[in-house]
Scaffold this active site. Sequence first.
Site: not given
Ligand code: ARG
Length: 458
Positions: A24, A111, A156-157, A278, A284, A286, A291, A318, A323, A326
């Site tokens: 990660s 964790n 409206t509409h 454009s 143009k 834009n 958008e 956990y 993971q 994030k």
């Molecule tokens: N990189 C892991 C996550 O984002 C960290 C926690 C890992 N814990 C484990 N028991 N493997 O969730």
Amino acid sequence: MAKKLWGGRFQQPTDELVDQYGASIPFDYLMAEEDIQGSLAHVKMLSKTGILTEKDVAAITAGLKQILADLKQGKIEFSVENEDIHMNIESILTERIGPVAGKLHTARSRNDQVATDFHLYLKKRIPQVITEINNLQTELVKMAEKNIDVIMPGYTHLQHAQPIAYSHYLLAYFEMLQRDKERFEFNQKHTDISPLGAAALAGTTFPIDREFTAQELGFQDVYNNSLDAVSDRDFALEFLSNSSILMMHLSRFCEEISMWVSYEFNYLELSDAYTTGSSIMPQKKNPDMVELIRGKSGRIYGDLLGLLTTMKGLPLAYNKDLQEDKEGTFDAVKTIIPALKIFTGMLSTLKVNQEKMKHSTENDFSNATELADYLATKGMPFRQAHAVVGELVLKGIQTGKNLQDFSLAELQKSSELITDDVYHDLKSEVAVDRRNSYGGTGFKQVKQQIENAKQKIK
Ligand code: ARG
């Protein structure tokens, strides 16, 4: 290859693809600062409770602070072999201070560590989002004040309905944003809780002090249940849900701006600073940002749906699935904050074509309700008044006239209740001004709402 921090029970190295796929660090490096802050609070507690000696803690603390300083100067490099931000920092610390670094992880698990980092990360960003929403609201109030006399067709509409004050329209978005702001404020309540000390899932045998670390990290509260602490991602889901609703609001606003800057409407003109040209059509201009913000609402919904789906089948506590919490959340943060900033800038430089807006309320039948109300006030049952005016509208369509274009004699053919004062009521600014029911578009109401709004953006 260096041995994994958890490598004791393994006889073979992990497959290279497993390292890469499981890592990660390519995205959770964004929580590096939070990770070090969490560790600093944790070791401070380990010293205070006598779990580690002052000497060990001093070495670890100095090492962590040095890493933090180097990090801020861009001097730290992370590696995929070390999987995530937690093990990266720990292994850098080990390189720098030796085996004593291994004591940092006493009474802690990745964790509760990752949960702590993630809480800290969002806790820091939510106030930024709130500030940006508040800035946009401030701009809306400014615009509403500046354009207090401007009248536009209310729809409206997407059909002309009744004339409204443009400032009333703007304040409708103020209200939506106010709810957004309140949602994020509530979101902060669920984010501002410390999971640290929950350890892997069950708490720890060490005599830790969770209140102390929570206080060190500026958390308002601590999780009551260790299983919940390490597996709860409601605070991120709330953030994504709030972000989705916010983007939906911005997207509706965008939709209207994009129509209203078109040749056909020509109600608004965006500044050059917020438009693009454009590559083939020289004429143009834009509304790209409008958008794009509308478009990006889709990815924020995706971020929400992604995490909801990730969470739905997870047994306590956990699981590595977590993971996946994030990237979507980071994506939402980096999408909504600039969206709000751009929106504020776009509005502050927006030109409002008052004449065109007003003209549109005079070349239509959006004063038909006025005439029906007029007749009803003079005693005609409203249903009958509706029918009388409906027939007049039809006559108008057939003869190319608007209601105010009919002569008094013509109008009186429809009802003898109509007298000369009707022309006053048929004016669009009068129609707006008279809608003085609470929350209505009447200028008095709008001015009052502007004052109320000012209280909410302080
Ligand atoms: N990189 C892991 C996550 O984002 C960290 C926690 C890992 N814990 C484990 N028991 N493997 O969730």
